[in-house]
Write an enzyme that holds these catalytic residues in place. Structure first.
Site, PDB file in Angstrom:
ATOM      1  CG  PHE A  55      -9.797  -9.618  11.139  1.00 57.40           C
ATOM      2  CD1 PHE A  55      -8.538 -10.033  11.566  1.00 57.40           C
ATOM      3  CD2 PHE A  55     -10.078  -9.657   9.781  1.00 57.40           C
ATOM      4  CE1 PHE A  55      -7.593 -10.481  10.659  1.00 57.40           C
ATOM      5  CE2 PHE A  55      -9.133 -10.109   8.863  1.00 57.40           C
ATOM      6  CZ  PHE A  55      -7.879 -10.525   9.305  1.00 57.40           C
ATOM      7  CD  GLN A  56      -7.458  -7.306   7.340  1.00 59.36           C
ATOM      8  OE1 GLN A  56      -8.346  -6.971   6.551  1.00 59.36           O
ATOM      9  NE2 GLN A  56      -6.323  -7.863   6.937  1.00 59.36           N
TER      10      GLN A  56
ATOM     11  CD  GLU B 190      -1.769  -2.381   1.586  1.00 63.19           C
ATOM     12  OE1 GLU B 190      -0.584  -2.635   1.903  1.00 63.19           O
ATOM     13  OE2 GLU B 190      -2.679  -3.222   1.683  1.00 63.19           O
TER      14      GLU B 190
ATOM     15  CE  LYS C 197     -17.419  -6.250   3.471  1.00 60.90           C
ATOM     16  NZ  LYS C 197     -16.885  -7.576   3.804  1.00 60.90           N
TER      17      LYS C 197
ATOM     18  CG  MET D 265      23.264  11.526   2.470  1.00 61.94           C
ATOM     19  SD  MET D 265      24.462  12.561   1.574  1.00 61.94           S
ATOM     20  CE  MET D 265      23.460  13.201   0.236  1.00 61.94           C
TER      21      MET D 265
END
Lengths: 183, 586
Positions: free
Chosen positions: B115-116, B53, B165, B483
């Site tokens: 959940f999630q 993502e 949802k 760097m």
């Protein structure tokens, strides 16, 4: 840091020593979920001070809430705070009551004092001098209610300390400009 | 106009279509299944399936920065949203318009540690321009349209819309809110005319003027760049660009001094230090540009043009602040300058250019060439030489290679240079390149990378393979986090703590594993052939360039130093050690 300390505290910006100032800022916001978190998160995320913060809906029809925040910082920081607040999407208006004309500040306090005998009488006497009201009483306690400036409330609390002070609850500052103009 | 009730997911898609969205970058999951179902049933919006993502957001940034449109991201709840956080922060720091739709558990489960489930609006509040949790189907269309307005207008930035949802599945009528005026958010675009007059007064009188331009010019649109170019040429003033402003003024124009800042040009930094009038257009006095604040351009009057009032007087106190969109401001400046038939102070300006040309003569980008090892600067010079007549876009990762790319690859137009400036996100370049290539299928899109950075979003090779996006990864492989190694050498006595790139993959074989083409260069003499092969190979290509492991990036303003204390090369570096004050800075 107490206010007196913060007022004396000096900071360096751009090699110029700048005085810390205390400002009362009024923020009109949409009364929606998360708006207070946005304001508080802005202060903590950018390291600004909050000395007090109050919030309540002031216009139910338009869903406006008014946040009054007392903060301190250098003039450059105060300017930043106002600009950062204006950048928040649900913010309608930011007013610096400290600089935009004369204004009034009030705070409400509830003070619980526990004791008997001479101390109990003395606390009542001082409360009378400060025009505090007794809003709850038992044989061995009082709850005083008082409104006034932050300084007056603090003075009252200090006097109650040796007289059996057990608990304090205060609202933080609400403020409004003097005169006929509305912000 | 009200219509038949449709699902929240369909409302989202309809609103996206009405906003002109053609591409979404995303990754499905449980809480966005209704949205993915709605996507399946339509053919106006193309979905690009990324492999992480974070990459979805960077790809959307690449799409947005190279087109000027809003980039759109769709991810699921919980880990989908938390993975997107780095990308969102990157978009916030670099003012890139991105709308990120996140799934959320159904409203009745919010707060239950479902959940999630994650507190997406809570987590993303400080890293977005604004965010929404849509708890009612009635609000879906209004919020989606508002999200696009907030994201693209004013100072652009990322906006998150969290969609539970059950809201995606509920039904309501779709209303198009595209042109609704916002009740509190209305950024000022047009500048105050009196301030423009004062700016032109200052410009006409200036003896040592300097334009200092930044990413705000790019964000304002290509017209703003053209107007600014006209203004700079009309005045004959020198013009320096920030990392984010590269391309906003043509690099080949003799008035261009190139990049300013920590690894900017010697002439740019000295001009910043010595100018008597600084005209900052769409830049934000970032610490990579200003160096030591107390010694920053001590003798100059400063004009600052910015659309965001909170950028003004934040780091540097300015004398004339103009709030407005760069395009409008520069157009007004041009009009006033022409109407007055203003002329610059010719004699003083000529003397100023004499001084600047002396600084230029130091040739600050010089390096010791080699016939045995590939100098990173040489590799980029050869790359630039091979691509300069093509339609090219360059993205970068973060580190030495990024600074060398900024120094050695020139840009004539805005929107062709994409780099993570504010946040400095390693792993930005590959997904951003994919986003650019999706928007510009015919263009030559190259991610100039380091071997360490590229590993951070290497999984996106799979995305490029799936969509046959012919991006090229040009790895400047010095086997070090360059760097970090450079700073350890300069500040920490050469104790190279954990900065060696051990156990690297064979990038040529890795390319083959993903169905890419892999090439390798180990000798300077091979560079031109390899680059030619890279350009001519259809499909995605990795070029693994084995560059000098010890090369440091110069010129450099050591942290805690002023603009006129630049180090030009390794010999300077020994002469002036970094102060203790500088050590604590990043």
């Amino acid at each position: 840091m107490t206010k007196a300390q913060s007022l004396r505290h000096l900071t360096k910006g751009e090699g110029v020593t700048q005085q810390i100032e205390r400002h009362t800022i009024s923020v009109m916001v949409d009364n929606e979920a998360g708006v207070l978190a946005r304001v508080i998160g802005l202060f903590s995320g950018r390291g600004y001070n909050i000395e007090s913060l109050t919030v309540a809906e002031v216009d139910a029809q338009r869903h406006f809430s008014r946040i009054t925040v007392v903060t301190s910082g250098t003039p450059m920081i105060i300017e930043q705070i106002k600009n950062q607040l204006r950048r928040l999407v649900p913010v309608h208006r930011v007013t610096d009551l400290t600089v935009e004309g004369p204004s009034l500040e009030r705070e409400l306090i509830l003070v619980k004092v526990k004791g008997t005998g001479e101390k109990r009488v003395e606390s009542l006497r001082i409360a009378d001098i400060f025009r505090a009201r007794v809003v709850d009483s038992t044989i061995e306690s009082f709850v005083f209610e008082m409104t006034g400036s932050t300084e007056k409330l603090t003075a009252f609390v200090n006097l109650m300390q040796p007289l059996g002070l057990v608990e304090v609850s205060r609202t933080g500052v609400v403020a409004i400009s003097r005169g006929p103009e509305a912000i | 106009m009200a219509t038949e009730p449709i699902t929240g997911a369909d409302i989202v898609i309809k609103a996206l279509v009405d906003q002109g969205v053609e591409v979404i970058f995303g990754y499905p999951g449980g809480a966005v299944l209704p949205l993915y179902d709605a996507l399946f049933k339509q053919n106006q919006i193309k979905h690009i399936l990324v492999r992480h993502e974070q990459a979805a957001v960077h790809a959307a940034e690449g799409y947005a920065r190279s087109t000027g449109k809003v980039g759109v991201v769709l991810v699921t709840s919980g880990p989908g949203a938390t993975n997107a956080v780095t990308g969102l922060t990157d978009a916030l720091m670099d003012s890139v318009p991105v709308v990120c739709l996140t799934g959320q558990v159904p409203t009745h489960l919010i707060g239950n540690d479902a959940f999630q489930e994650a507190d997406t609006t809570g987590i993303t509040r400080p890293v977005t321009k604004h965010n929404y949790l849509v708890k009612s189907i009635n609000d879906v269309s209004r919020v989606i349209h508002e999200a696009f307005h907030v994201s693209r207008s004013g100072r652009p930035g990322p906006v998150v819309v969290d969609l539970p949802k059950d809201v995606q599945q509920a039904k309501f009528e779709y209303v198009n809110y595209a042109n609704q005026r916002h009740r509190s958010y209305n950024p000022q675009l047009k500048p105050d005319r009196a301030l423009i007059e004062r700016a032109v007064d200052l410009m006409a009188k200036a003896e040592r003027p300097l334009f200092y331009i930044g990413g705000g010019v790019v964000n304002s649109g290509t017209a703003a760049s053209q107007l600014l170019t006209e203004l700079v040429r009309l005045t004959g003033f020198p013009c320096t660009q920030t990392l984010m402003g590269l391309g906003a003024f043509p690099a080949s124009d003799p008035l261009s001094l190139g990049m300013v800042g920590m690894h900017g040009m010697f002439e740019s930094n000295h001009a910043m230090h010595d100018c008597d009038l600084m005209i900052n257009i769409g830049a934000r006095f970032d610490d990579r540009v200003t160096g030591k604040l107390a010694a920053f351009s001590p003798g100059s009057t400063k004009i600052h043009v910015d659309i965001d009032p909170s950028s003004i007087n934040k780091n540097v106190h300015v004398d004339l602040a103009i709030v407005g969109d760069v395009g409008h401001v520069v157009e007004d400046m041009l009009r006033v300058w022409k109407a007055r038939q203003a002329k610059p102070n010719g004699k003083a300006l000529a003397a100023w250019w004499d001084q600047i040309n002396k600084w230029r003569a130091r040739e600050c980008l010089r390096y010791r060439p080699s016939n045995d090892v590939i100098k990173p600067q040489y590799a980029l010079q050869r790359l630039y030489d091979a691509i300069k007549d093509r339609d090219y876009y360059i993205t970068t990762e973060v580190g030495q290679h990024q600074m060398w790319a900024a120094q050695f690859i020139k840009f004539e137009k805005p929107n062709h240079w994409l780099t993570s400036g504010g946040l400095g996100t390693m792993g930005y370049g590959l997904p951003a390149a994919i986003g650019v290539q999706i928007a510009h299928p015919e263009a030559l899109v190259i991610d100039v990378a380091g071997e360490a950075s590229i590993m951070m979003n290497i999984q996106e090779m799979s995305t490029a393979a799936q969509y046959r996006t012919p991006v090229k990864i040009f790895i400047m492989n010095n086997r070090w986090m360059g760097m970090v190694r450079q700073w350890q050498e300069l500040l920490h006595g050469g104790r190279y703590s954990e900065s060696y790139s051990d156990a690297l993959p064979d990038f040529v074989k890795l390319a083959e594993a993903f169905g890419w083409t892999g090439l390798r260069a180990t000798k300077p003499a091979e560079m031109d052939d390899i680059i030619k092969k890279m350009i001519e190979t259809p499909g995605p290509v990795i070029v693994d360039v084995a560059v000098d492991e010890k090369e440091n990036c110069f010129p450099m303003i050591p942290s805690g130093s002023a603009h006129n204390e630049m180090l030009l090369g390794p010999d300077d570096q020994k002469a002036s050690p970094v102060s203790e004050e500088g050590m604590v800075l990043v």
